[in-house]
Design a protein around this motif. Structure first.
Motif, mmCIF file in Angstrom:
data_model
loop_
_atom_site.group_PDB
_atom_site.id
_atom_site.type_symbol
_atom_site.label_atom_id
_atom_site.label_comp_id
_atom_site.label_asym_id
_atom_site.label_seq_id
_atom_site.Cartn_x
_atom_site.Cartn_y
_atom_site.Cartn_z
ATOM 1 N N ASP A 199 1.373 2.467 -10.208
ATOM 2 C CA ASP A 199 1.504 2.025 -8.820
ATOM 3 C C ASP A 199 1.211 3.000 -7.690
ATOM 4 O OD1 ASP A 199 1.579 -0.470 -9.870
ATOM 5 O OD2 ASP A 199 3.951 -0.871 -9.657
ATOM 6 N N GLN A 200 1.828 4.197 -7.792
ATOM 7 C CA GLN A 200 1.856 5.021 -6.544
ATOM 8 C C GLN A 200 0.299 5.562 -6.372
ATOM 9 O OE1 GLN A 200 3.909 6.046 -4.267
ATOM 10 N NE2 GLN A 200 5.957 5.430 -5.045
ATOM 11 N N SER A 202 -0.118 2.823 -3.071
ATOM 12 C CA SER A 202 0.723 3.274 -1.970
ATOM 13 C C SER A 202 0.009 3.206 -0.855
ATOM 14 C CB SER A 202 1.190 4.821 -2.406
ATOM 15 O OG SER A 202 0.292 5.688 -2.759
ATOM 16 N N ARG A 241 1.292 1.017 2.076
ATOM 17 C CA ARG A 241 1.745 1.723 3.390
ATOM 18 C C ARG A 241 1.132 1.114 4.789
ATOM 19 N NH1 ARG A 241 -0.623 6.062 6.452
ATOM 20 N NH2 ARG A 241 1.382 7.620 7.414
ATOM 21 N N ASP A 264 6.366 4.982 5.139
ATOM 22 C CA ASP A 264 6.726 5.965 3.995
ATOM 23 C C ASP A 264 7.771 5.807 3.145
ATOM 24 O OD1 ASP A 264 3.981 7.231 4.745
ATOM 25 O OD2 ASP A 264 5.004 8.815 6.038
ATOM 26 N N THR A 281 7.476 2.399 1.281
ATOM 27 C CA THR A 281 6.478 2.431 0.225
ATOM 28 C C THR A 281 7.241 3.213 -1.083
ATOM 29 O OG1 THR A 281 4.651 2.357 1.935
ATOM 30 C CG2 THR A 281 4.271 3.356 -0.490
ATOM 31 N N ALA A 282 7.763 4.428 -0.676
ATOM 32 C CA ALA A 282 8.353 5.129 -1.688
ATOM 33 C C ALA A 282 9.668 4.374 -2.582
ATOM 34 C CB ALA A 282 8.853 6.452 -1.345
ATOM 35 N N LEU A 331 7.380 1.069 -4.653
ATOM 36 C CA LEU A 331 6.636 1.306 -5.838
ATOM 37 C C LEU A 331 7.055 2.879 -6.692
ATOM 38 C CD1 LEU A 331 2.999 1.236 -3.916
ATOM 39 C CD2 LEU A 331 4.321 -0.463 -5.226
ATOM 40 N N PRO A 332 7.119 2.541 -7.847
ATOM 41 C CA PRO A 332 6.572 1.612 -8.701
ATOM 42 C C PRO A 332 7.393 0.106 -8.657
ATOM 43 C CG PRO A 332 7.635 2.990 -10.275
ATOM 44 C CD PRO A 332 7.666 3.517 -8.778
#
Length: 363
Positions: free
Chosen positions: A243-244, A248, A252, A267, A270-271, A274-275
């Protein structure tokens, strides 16, 4: 903190979110083109839940739902079945060493429903390929090693004022999913069977046909709100470990369009997202973002997260029907199925057997 929204920000947010949450797509219902055609309801993962058992803290409860708006016409003009698809493998996947890959897999399959059996099907459940339970739907079945599994038609546990959302964010607190049914698999097992070196695990669900993944979900609304239309099928067929790398940048970009261009926030979220896996401490009874309980108001959390606090509630704080306090926890279906002749026969034989055992015990 109280967020003050300008008219222009609210309008821009509504335009972006309305595009993301298009017709009937809410948690993960009907979230991708391949699932929006007749006959795919049994393959469409709507929601995944994972939480510490409220009746036994040593157990974890896993729930997945399919068949959105079962038996009802949905906005795409299709009608989901009220039974499980016999061609599908329904799976709970557990990562217990933080590599976004499954270490424990629970798989459930079903026999076809027939006119003679009505909604009644026979299920077989396995853990890492080893059978652990078998029996009929609409029944609590014991699981080898402890716990129970129950698969049946239930009231949809998801709640959201979708129509208020579509009406320019004029929320009224009306649950658009009130009266809707789904098919659900509820599995409760000792947490020790999920845990690795610690009690922290990752959970997601998937449907597969012939070994090929059709749909998957961890956290609610990731594909629905943050993945653009042309990529939705690919996201459903991808694996969390990728996923990342694969999504990402897309997530994002979507977040930047929803949060007013706040790069640091995009940011960070998103972190976090994901995943696409529900993270759960099986020793902790707290809810979302620690797993997901049935009663958790995930929409409020998701709206607040993706908008960076510009939108914080849809005014629907709870399901329209109270959940059960004991296994299998979900609410009964809105449309109670008429028992078929086979179901009545099985029930009668079971009652006769129980009566005979009681007579023998008294002698």
């Amino acid at each position: 903190m109280i967020f003050r929204r300008s008219v222009s920000l609210e309008f821009a947010l509504w335009v972006c979110l309305a595009g993301a949450f298009s017709a009937a797509r809410a948690a993960d219902h009907l979230d991708a083109p391949l699932l929006q055609v007749q006959g795919q309801g049994g393959r469409d993962l709507n929601d995944v839940y994972a939480f510490q058992s409220p009746t036994n803290p040593a157990n974890t409860v896993l729930v997945l739902t399919v068949n959105p708006f079962a038996g009802q016409l949905n906005p795409f003009g299709t009608v989901s079945d009220r039974t499980f698809d016999p061609a599908v493998e329904y799976q709970f996947l557990i990562d217990n060493n933080n590599d976004a890959m499954a270490d424990v897999t629970y798989t459930t399959t079903f026999t076809p429903a027939t006119p003679a059996t009505g909604l009644l099907q026979t299920l077989t459940a396995s853990r890492n390929g080893v059978p652990i339970a078998a029996g009929g739907t609409f029944t609590n079945l014991p699981v080898v090693g402890g716990g129970m599994v129950h698969a049946a038609l239930f009231e949809d546990p998801f709640f959201f004022d979708f129509f208020g959302f579509r009406n320019g964010l004029n929320f009224t607190g009306a649950d658009a999913f009130a009266g809707a049914d789904i098919s659900a698999i509820v599995l409760e097992v000792p947490s020790a069977q999920l845990n690795g070196a610690t009690s922290n695990v990752g959970v997601w669900g998937r449907t597969a046909v012939g070994g090929v993944q059709v749909d998957r979900e961890g956290r609610p609304a990731i594909n629905t709100a943050l993945i653009p239309g042309p990529m939705k099928n690919a996201f459903n067929q991808a694996v969390p470990a990728n996923d990342q790398a694969a999504f990402s940048s897309t997530v994002r970009t979507s977040l930047l369009s929803l949060n007013g261009g706040n790069v640091a926030h995009a940011d960070q979220v998103t972190a976090l997202l994901l995943p696409d896996i529900l993270t759960l401490d099986t020793a902790n009874p707290a809810g979302f973002l620690n797993g997901r309980r049935l009663q958790d108001d995930v929409i409020d959390t998701v709206l607040g997260a993706v908008s960076n606090g510009a939108l914080t509630t849809d005014m629907v704080a709870a399901n329209d029907v109270a959940f059960q306090s004991t296994f299998p926890y979900l609410s009964p279906a809105n449309v109670i199925p008429e028992p078929s002749a086979i179901v009545l026969l099985v029930a009668g034989l079971s009652a006769l057997g129980l009566y005979a055992r009681r007579r023998r015990t008294r002698r």
